[in-house]
Design a protein around this motif. Structure first.
Motif, PDB file in Angstrom:
ATOM      1  N   VAL A  49       0.859  -1.180   0.000  1.00  0.00           N
ATOM      2  CA  VAL A  49       0.000   0.000   0.000  1.00  0.00           C
ATOM      3  C   VAL A  49       0.896   1.232   0.000  1.00  0.00           C
ATOM      4  N   VAL A  50       0.664   2.124  -0.952  1.00  0.00           N
ATOM      5  CA  VAL A  50       1.413   3.382  -1.028  1.00  0.00           C
ATOM      6  C   VAL A  50       0.511   4.497  -0.509  1.00  0.00           C
ATOM      7  N   TYR A  51       0.996   5.226   0.472  1.00  0.00           N
ATOM      8  CA  TYR A  51       0.247   6.324   1.079  1.00  0.00           C
ATOM      9  C   TYR A  51       0.870   7.655   0.675  1.00  0.00           C
ATOM     10  N   GLN A  52       0.035   8.607   0.303  1.00  0.00           N
ATOM     11  CA  GLN A  52       0.517   9.949  -0.014  1.00  0.00           C
ATOM     12  C   GLN A  52      -0.308  10.977   0.737  1.00  0.00           C
ATOM     13  N   VAL A  53       0.375  11.884   1.429  1.00  0.00           N
ATOM     14  CA  VAL A  53      -0.308  12.950   2.152  1.00  0.00           C
ATOM     15  C   VAL A  53      -0.782  13.992   1.142  1.00  0.00           C
ATOM     16  N   LYS A  54      -2.096  14.135   1.034  1.00  0.00           N
ATOM     17  CA  LYS A  54      -2.682  15.048   0.055  1.00  0.00           C
ATOM     18  C   LYS A  54      -2.917  16.446   0.619  1.00  0.00           C
ATOM     19  N   ASP A  55      -3.153  16.523   1.932  1.00  0.00           N
ATOM     20  CA  ASP A  55      -3.437  17.828   2.525  1.00  0.00           C
ATOM     21  C   ASP A  55      -3.143  17.787   4.011  1.00  0.00           C
ATOM     22  N   VAL A  56      -2.583  18.863   4.513  1.00  0.00           N
ATOM     23  CA  VAL A  56      -2.348  19.033   5.945  1.00  0.00           C
ATOM     24  C   VAL A  56      -2.920  20.384   6.345  1.00  0.00           C
ATOM     25  N   HIS A  57      -3.784  20.381   7.342  1.00  0.00           N
ATOM     26  CA  HIS A  57      -4.381  21.646   7.742  1.00  0.00           C
ATOM     27  C   HIS A  57      -4.757  21.626   9.221  1.00  0.00           C
ATOM     28  N   LYS A  58      -5.004  22.808   9.741  1.00  0.00           N
ATOM     29  CA  LYS A  58      -5.421  22.963  11.124  1.00  0.00           C
ATOM     30  C   LYS A  58      -6.939  22.961  11.205  1.00  0.00           C
ATOM     31  N   GLU A  59      -7.446  22.295  12.230  1.00  0.00           N
ATOM     32  CA  GLU A  59      -8.878  22.285  12.493  1.00  0.00           C
ATOM     33  C   GLU A  59      -9.033  22.459  14.001  1.00  0.00           C
ATOM     34  N   GLY A  60      -9.346  23.666  14.424  1.00  0.00           N
ATOM     35  CA  GLY A  60      -9.310  23.962  15.846  1.00  0.00           C
ATOM     36  C   GLY A  60      -7.870  23.905  16.323  1.00  0.00           C
ATOM     37  N   GLY A  61      -7.641  23.141  17.378  1.00  0.00           N
ATOM     38  CA  GLY A  61      -6.281  22.991  17.883  1.00  0.00           C
ATOM     39  C   GLY A  61      -5.581  21.751  17.368  1.00  0.00           C
ATOM     40  N   SER A  62      -6.191  21.032  16.439  1.00  0.00           N
ATOM     41  CA  SER A  62      -5.627  19.780  15.931  1.00  0.00           C
ATOM     42  C   SER A  62      -5.061  19.940  14.535  1.00  0.00           C
ATOM     43  N   THR A  63      -4.121  19.062  14.197  1.00  0.00           N
ATOM     44  CA  THR A  63      -3.589  18.974  12.840  1.00  0.00           C
ATOM     45  C   THR A  63      -4.231  17.781  12.156  1.00  0.00           C
ATOM     46  N   ILE A  64      -4.815  18.014  10.986  1.00  0.00           N
ATOM     47  CA  ILE A  64      -5.512  16.966  10.236  1.00  0.00           C
ATOM     48  C   ILE A  64      -4.703  16.628   8.994  1.00  0.00           C
ATOM     49  N   MET A  65      -4.507  15.324   8.761  1.00  0.00           N
ATOM     50  CA  MET A  65      -3.813  14.863   7.562  1.00  0.00           C
ATOM     51  C   MET A  65      -4.776  14.049   6.712  1.00  0.00           C
ATOM     52  N   ASP A  66      -4.992  14.483   5.482  1.00  0.00           N
ATOM     53  CA  ASP A  66      -5.800  13.737   4.523  1.00  0.00           C
ATOM     54  C   ASP A  66      -4.842  12.936   3.652  1.00  0.00           C
ATOM     55  N   ILE A  67      -5.020  11.625   3.647  1.00  0.00           N
ATOM     56  CA  ILE A  67      -4.062  10.727   2.997  1.00  0.00           C
ATOM     57  C   ILE A  67      -4.776   9.830   1.998  1.00  0.00           C
ATOM     58  N   THR A  68      -4.179   9.665   0.819  1.00  0.00           N
ATOM     59  CA  THR A  68      -4.686   8.735  -0.190  1.00  0.00           C
ATOM     60  C   THR A  68      -3.884   7.446  -0.128  1.00  0.00           C
ATOM     61  N   ALA A  69      -4.589   6.313  -0.113  1.00  0.00           N
ATOM     62  CA  ALA A  69      -3.943   5.003  -0.067  1.00  0.00           C
ATOM     63  C   ALA A  69      -4.222   4.252  -1.361  1.00  0.00           C
ATOM     64  N   GLN A  70      -3.181   3.656  -1.928  1.00  0.00           N
ATOM     65  CA  GLN A  70      -3.310   2.895  -3.176  1.00  0.00           C
ATOM     66  C   GLN A  70      -2.781   1.483  -2.943  1.00  0.00           C
ATOM     67  N   PHE A  71      -3.696   0.493  -2.988  1.00  0.00           N
ATOM     68  CA  PHE A  71      -3.281  -0.895  -2.800  1.00  0.00           C
ATOM     69  C   PHE A  71      -2.886  -1.519  -4.139  1.00  0.00           C
ATOM     70  N   GLU A  72      -1.792  -2.288  -4.104  1.00  0.00           N
ATOM     71  CA  GLU A  72      -1.311  -3.000  -5.288  1.00  0.00           C
ATOM     72  C   GLU A  72      -1.004  -4.433  -4.875  1.00  0.00           C
ATOM     73  N   ASP A  73      -1.564  -5.423  -5.590  1.00  0.00           N
ATOM     74  CA  ASP A  73      -1.332  -6.810  -5.193  1.00  0.00           C
ATOM     75  C   ASP A  73       0.045  -7.281  -5.651  1.00  0.00           C
ATOM     76  N   GLU A  74       0.353  -8.532  -5.338  1.00  0.00           N
ATOM     77  CA  GLU A  74       1.687  -9.052  -5.619  1.00  0.00           C
ATOM     78  C   GLU A  74       2.001  -9.136  -7.115  1.00  0.00           C
ATOM     79  N   LYS A  75       0.952  -9.055  -7.956  1.00  0.00           N
ATOM     80  CA  LYS A  75       1.151  -9.074  -9.404  1.00  0.00           C
ATOM     81  C   LYS A  75       1.178  -7.680 -10.014  1.00  0.00           C
ATOM     82  N   GLY A  76       1.085  -6.677  -9.173  1.00  0.00           N
ATOM     83  CA  GLY A  76       1.141  -5.301  -9.653  1.00  0.00           C
ATOM     84  C   GLY A  76      -0.201  -4.715 -10.025  1.00  0.00           C
ATOM     85  N   LYS A  77      -1.292  -5.450  -9.796  1.00  0.00           N
ATOM     86  CA  LYS A  77      -2.622  -4.938 -10.117  1.00  0.00           C
ATOM     87  C   LYS A  77      -3.105  -4.011  -9.006  1.00  0.00           C
TER      88      LYS A  77
END
Length: 233
Positions: A49-77
């Motif tokens: 699974v390859v994860y990429q951080v798409k957005d980082v922003h503040k929401e109140g006093g917290s930091t929110i990370m929006d991340i996209t995950a891409q699953f690839e099987d052992e055959k590359g699909k």
């Protein structure tokens, strides 16, 4: 399904996407990439699974990370990507496990209506040996034309930090904490319960978003598979 388990986590005040945010000793910024590779009990590749951080922003006093995950099987699909979110409060890191639900929808349950009832896995800002962690839980309901077809309840219980030792993966060497937990699952299909129990052993540091290593064992203690952090920028 097992691979998805490895795998198995908006803004009221949004900052510029390129601006880094610091929280719990970690720096998060848009464009960061992570790769978790999965293997079976015989060390054979079972996908990644390859994860990429798409957005980082503040929401109140917290930091929110929006991340996209891409699953690839052992055959590359590849399967359709899905989104997950992490919340850093300054005291805790809260993992969003709803990506599992999205992955299930893209993996053959597209016609199902899915409703997430609970979704939370918390890590404290600082880990220490002997520390007990709160339970994590994800509960969802799947329906077809308004009729509930299946419910799924996953609980990460008895979470405890057992020890600390260096762990080496292709991403580097990390001084990691070993965390054990019991993963209890109950699926109800048309009212009929299907229960399973597994043990999960994960290795984490205080300055990495994802587990360095995670192992899954069946109820008899036999290794089913594991994952490694193979890339991290």
């Amino acid at each position: 399904m097992k691979t998805l388990i490895f795998s198995l986590l908006l803004a009221t005040a949004t900052l510029n996407n390129s601006q880094a945010q610091d929280c719990l000793g970690m720096t998060f910024k848009t464009g960061m990439n992570f790769e978790l590779s999965h293997f079976n009990a015989k060390d054979k590749p079972a996908g990644k699974v390859v994860y990429q951080v798409k957005d980082v922003h503040k929401e109140g006093g917290s930091t929110i990370m929006d991340i996209t995950a891409q699953f690839e099987d052992e055959k590359g699909k590849q399967r359709p990507p899905y989104s997950i979110h992490y919340t850093c409060t300054g005291n805790e890191l809260i993992a969003d496990m709803s990506g599992m639900m999205q992955a299930m929808q893209s993996g053959g349950m597209k016609d199902m209506e899915m409703k997430l009832k609970s979704n939370k896995l918390v890590y404290p800002g600082k880990l220490s040996v002997g520390q007990k962690l709160s339970d994590g839980q994800m509960e969802l309901e799947m329906a077809n034309n308004g009729t509930t077809m299946m419910t799924m309840n996953m609980t990460m219980a008895n979470r405890q930090v057992e020890s600390q030792a260096p762990i080496t993966t292709p991403a580097g060497t990390f001084d990691a904490y070993k965390i054990s937990s019991d993963m209890n699952m109950e699926n109800r299909v048309m009212g009929m319960p299907i229960r399973s129990t597994m043990k999960v052993v994960s290795y984490r540091t205080n300055n990495q978003l994802f587990d360095i290593k995670s192992e899954t064992y069946n109820k008899n203690g036999k290794l089913m598979g594991y994952s490694l952090l193979t890339k991290a920028n």
